[in-house]
Design an enzyme around this catalytic site. Structure first.
Site, PDB file in Angstrom:
ATOM      1  N   ASP A 317       0.849  -1.187   0.000  1.00 19.39           N
ATOM      2  CA  ASP A 317       0.000   0.000   0.000  1.00 19.39           C
ATOM      3  C   ASP A 317       0.884   1.235   0.000  1.00 19.39           C
ATOM      4  O   ASP A 317       1.952   1.245   0.610  1.00 19.39           O
ATOM      5  CB  ASP A 317      -0.899   0.023   1.237  1.00 19.39           C
ATOM      6  CG  ASP A 317      -2.135  -0.845   1.044  1.00 19.39           C
ATOM      7  OD1 ASP A 317      -2.630  -0.902  -0.090  1.00 19.39           O
ATOM      8  OD2 ASP A 317      -2.588  -1.451   2.017  1.00 19.39           O
ATOM      9  N   SER A 386     -16.319   5.935   2.277  1.00 26.31           N
ATOM     10  CA  SER A 386     -16.488   4.534   1.913  1.00 26.31           C
ATOM     11  C   SER A 386     -15.740   4.263   0.615  1.00 26.31           C
ATOM     12  O   SER A 386     -15.655   5.120  -0.260  1.00 26.31           O
ATOM     13  CB  SER A 386     -17.980   4.206   1.781  1.00 26.31           C
ATOM     14  OG  SER A 386     -18.357   3.868   0.511  1.00 26.31           O
ATOM     15  N   ALA A 387     -15.158   3.063   0.528  1.00 29.07           N
ATOM     16  CA  ALA A 387     -14.401   2.692  -0.673  1.00 29.07           C
ATOM     17  C   ALA A 387     -15.305   2.634  -1.893  1.00 29.07           C
ATOM     18  O   ALA A 387     -14.848   2.776  -3.028  1.00 29.07           O
ATOM     19  CB  ALA A 387     -13.723   1.344  -0.450  1.00 29.07           C
ATOM     20  N   THR A 389     -18.222   4.652  -2.470  1.00 31.33           N
ATOM     21  CA  THR A 389     -18.602   5.982  -2.959  1.00 31.33           C
ATOM     22  C   THR A 389     -17.388   6.876  -3.163  1.00 31.33           C
ATOM     23  O   THR A 389     -17.436   7.817  -3.947  1.00 31.33           O
ATOM     24  CB  THR A 389     -19.542   6.660  -1.965  1.00 31.33           C
ATOM     25  OG1 THR A 389     -18.856   6.871  -0.724  1.00 31.33           O
ATOM     26  CG2 THR A 389     -20.777   5.792  -1.705  1.00 31.33           C
ATOM     27  N   ARG A 390     -16.292   6.593  -2.411  1.00 32.72           N
ATOM     28  CA  ARG A 390     -15.062   7.377  -2.450  1.00 32.72           C
ATOM     29  C   ARG A 390     -15.314   8.840  -2.093  1.00 32.72           C
ATOM     30  O   ARG A 390     -14.702   9.751  -2.618  1.00 32.72           O
ATOM     31  CB  ARG A 390     -14.389   7.257  -3.814  1.00 32.72           C
ATOM     32  CG  ARG A 390     -14.044   5.815  -4.174  1.00 32.72           C
ATOM     33  CD  ARG A 390     -13.505   5.685  -5.573  1.00 32.72           C
ATOM     34  NE  ARG A 390     -12.209   6.311  -5.709  1.00 32.72           N
ATOM     35  CZ  ARG A 390     -11.761   6.873  -6.834  1.00 32.72           C
ATOM     36  NH1 ARG A 390     -12.518   6.876  -7.915  1.00 32.72           N
ATOM     37  NH2 ARG A 390     -10.577   7.435  -6.880  1.00 32.72           N
ATOM     38  N   ASP A 527      -4.307  -4.465   7.131  1.00 28.03           N
ATOM     39  CA  ASP A 527      -4.783  -4.324   8.505  1.00 28.03           C
ATOM     40  C   ASP A 527      -6.297  -4.387   8.628  1.00 28.03           C
ATOM     41  O   ASP A 527      -6.818  -4.550   9.727  1.00 28.03           O
ATOM     42  CB  ASP A 527      -4.274  -3.015   9.125  1.00 28.03           C
ATOM     43  CG  ASP A 527      -4.686  -1.791   8.315  1.00 28.03           C
ATOM     44  OD1 ASP A 527      -5.549  -1.916   7.423  1.00 28.03           O
ATOM     45  OD2 ASP A 527      -4.151  -0.700   8.585  1.00 28.03           O
TER      46      ASP A 527
END
Length: 689
Positions: A317, A386-387, A389-390, A527
């Site tokens: 990442d 949120s992943a 809606t970004r 994580d």
């Protein structure tokens, strides 16, 4: 401060206490390991064990297997027996020292465990005091300031600081709260230092994180790794070859009228079989896990450590691994004619409920520009990022919506509300991206106010680390949620080989599968719960201790310091393990050359091979005893190297092979020539032969 640092000090004291007397305990354990059940696990050393028994018998009765040549066969056979016995003891001592270091760490961890009273929450929300050993998965418990957390669990209520120094060694408390991937998991044995928490237990007694750590560090469940098994098979085959060769020598000796006793044959066999690596093989594997543990990483098996040495691809990442992690708001770039103060006001409204470091930095920058909250917070509603809606933001009183997020996501939001898009937004987006920053667009209802420049900072020295990986033939892939332009700038500055922009959790597992389909081994860190599938798919998955229970269970390593860059160090340790095993194997086999020149000319002087006695050894008996003594002493001499490992260098496989052959191959030939000659002189001087 004293409250926080005391556990760390106690832990250091425990480690010191447990490691004192390590070598004396290991030496005692070496004799216990002489039991045949233990010796059978190592075919090379088991053959030495059998040979020791046979030479002991011929010491008692020299003519047990026929007439023994020589003036004083009992003394000679007895000396061989003693040397072989200590060869076994030294081999077991190497393994016992490695295991002892693991047990010392296990004792340190075990000291953090204690049976305590827990406040179990009943269905009617009343509490009942029960023993911590009575807690089961799914139970809810309440802990308050000063309590030891009795079991592993997930925080489902409250916010509090937890002192994890008993596990990580770091005294700074960690904030724990529900609903976050990085701060909702707690470990039994840690201490709550403020406020209170409601925890749902996630592990039954004896199955908690510390219990598993103790079992694995102690080595009780250690099984041989594939490479270790393959090397054991190779050593067993070499041993069988030498056994067949030695078995034919009596016939040859009778034919040339140079009879050889059974004790001499056993001595020759033990000198020629790879006893050095056979005695150190187990210690090398155990020490590899120990070195990982010294980095505050717990490996679930030696297989995971060994796999690190064979890794072809690192999936990393960007945030927290390649960059420092906490992106900070550097600048507001306005569009559509809005003023900086107007944009600051919208930025403050969009981030007032955002507790992330980025969100707080936006609030700070907005307040510096004069923005103030002009609505009643109790009447507003915050929306988390949120992943999918970004975006994140706030629903203000009166139905007003303010949002911040990825530029394309904000564009879609504005379009859905019939708003207009202008080229200014794309220009601001490209400006921030080319600076290597992360652009966040801001809008209020269907009107875009501008772009926030979030500044990313590359970690110092990370480019050099990736260059080391590249020289070892390891490919690095960066995953980031940033747009492609920003990702390309960061990737170029960091020096990674490839990158995937606007990555989703599904992209992580896809890139791992793609690399594995090409026959490569892949390592990654994670994580969150959404990282669990990718961690499970990776050949080496390293979960952060601060992460969720799901991530820890899916991974085969857990980093107690929660440092994503440690994956690079773990790969280095894995490489070092394989290099050490290869180097000592090369050295052990190379030793046979010198021992051949020491023993063969001495036992067959009648057939004209005495010319091969280039060391000028005094007699047949001194030659045999010198070679055997060297064979025994080289094992404890190499224990420090087996435990600490051969120094790692970022070289290609071909370069490492050439280096090993030069240092440990030639060194393995030359060293015994010198050592055996010195021992021969000493033996002759004291009159043992």
């Amino acid at each position: 401060m004293q409250t926080n640092t005391k556990p760390r000090q106690e832990r250091k004291h425990i480690r010191k206490t447990n490691t004192s007397g390590l070598y004396s305990r290991a030496f005692q354990q070496a004799f216990v390991k002489l039991h045949p059940r233990n010796m059978l696990k190592n075919p090379v050393m088991f053959l030495v064990w059998v040979g020791t028994i046979v030479t002991a018998l011929v010491t008692i009765e020299p003519n047990l297997f026929g007439t023994s040549p020589g003036d004083n066969p009992r003394l000679f056979n007895g000396l061989i027996t003693i040397i072989l016995f200590f060869t076994l003891v030294f081999a077991n001592f190497a393994e016992a020292v490695a295991e002892g270091r693991g047990k010392a760490q296990a004792d340190s961890l075990r000291a953090t465990k204690s049976d305590s009273t827990a406040r179990k929450l009943l269905p009617d929300d009343t509490t009942q005091e029960v023993s911590s050993t009575a807690l089961r998965r799914g139970d809810r418990i309440k802990v308050i300031s000063g309590d030891i957390i009795p079991a592993d669990g997930e925080v489902i209520g409250g916010i509090a600081s937890v002192d994890e120094s008993a596990i990580t060694g770091e005294s700074a408390p960690v904030l724990k709260q529900p609903g976050t991937d990085i701060a909702s998991s707690v470990t039994g044995g840690t201490r709550i230092t403020s406020d209170e928490l409601i925890i749902r237990v996630t592990a039954d007694p004896g199955q908690g994180f510390i219990d598993r750590m103790i079992s694995l560090v102690e080595g009780a469940n250690r099984s041989k790794t594939p490479n270790e098994i393959a090397l054991t098979v190779l050593l067993a085959v070499l041993t069988q070859v030498f056994l067949v060769v030695i078995a034919t020598l009596p016939t040859v000796s009778v034919y040339v009228k140079s009879p050889v006793s059974i004790a001499v044959l056993i001595a020759l066999l033990v000198a020629l079989i790879p006893t050095t690596i056979g005695g150190l093989l187990s210690a090398i594997g155990i020490a590899g896990m120990d070195r990982v543990a010294q980095f505050n990483v717990i490996a679930t098996s030696g297989r995971a450590v060994e796999a690190c040495g064979d890794i072809n691809t690192l999936v990393l990442d960007k945030t927290g691994t390649i960059t420092l992690g906490n992106r900070m708001a550097e600048e507001f770039i306005t569009v559509n004619g809005h003023s900086a103060k107007d944009m600051a006001q919208v930025a403050l409204a969009s981030s007032v409920f955002d507790d992330t470091p980025e969100g707080r930095s936006i609030v700070t920058l907005a307040e510096k520009l004069g923005a103030r909250i002009d609505f009643e917070p109790n009447e507003a509603k915050g929306l988390e990022f949120s992943a999918k809606t970004r975006m994140s933001g706030t629903d203000l009183p009166g139905g007003i919506e303010v949002r911040k997020g990825a530029v394309d996501a904000i564009k879609g939001f504005v379009r859905s509300r019939n708003g207009k898009l202008t080229p200014e937004l794309d220009a601001a987006f490209e400006k921030v991206s080319r600076l290597g920053g992360t652009p966040l667009a801001l809008c209020k209802d269907n009107d875009i106010y501008g772009v926030v420049y979030l500044k990313d900072i590359i970690k110092p020295g990370i480019s050099e680390r990736f260059d080391q990986m590249r020289r070892m033939g390891i490919k690095t892939v960066m995953l980031t949620g940033d747009n492609r332009i920003t990702a390309s700038v960061i990737a170029a500055e960091a020096g990674v080989d490839d990158f995937i922009a606007e990555a989703t959790p599904e992209d992580k597992i896809e890139v791992i599968r793609s690399e594995q389909a090409q026959g490569k081994l892949v390592a990654m860190t994670g994580d969150g719960t959404n990282d669990a599938p990718a961690l499970a798919q990776a050949n080496v998955g390293v979960a952060m201790n601060s992460g969720t229970q799901a991530a820890k269970e899916a991974a085969n390593m857990v980093d107690l310091d929660s440092d994503p860059t440690k994956l690079i160090d773990i790969v280095t340790i894995g490489k070092q393990l394989l290099i050490t095993r290869g180097a000592l194997t090369t050295f052990s086999i190379a030793n046979d050359v010198a021992k051949y020149f020491a023993i063969i000319p001495a036992i067959f002087p009648e057939i004209g091979v005495s010319a091969l006695n280039i060391m000028g050894l005094a007699s047949t008996q001194s030659a045999i005893l010198s070679a055997l003594i060297y064979n025994a002493l080289i094992i404890p001499a190499l224990i420090p190297l087996a435990l600490t490992g051969v120094k790692f260098r970022a070289l290609s496989a071909d370069q490492l092979l050439q280096r090993n052959i030069f240092i440990y191959g030639f060194g393995g030939v030359i060293a015994p020539f010198i050592a055996i000659k010195v021992i021969d002189v000493l033996i002759t001087a004291v009159g043992l032969a």
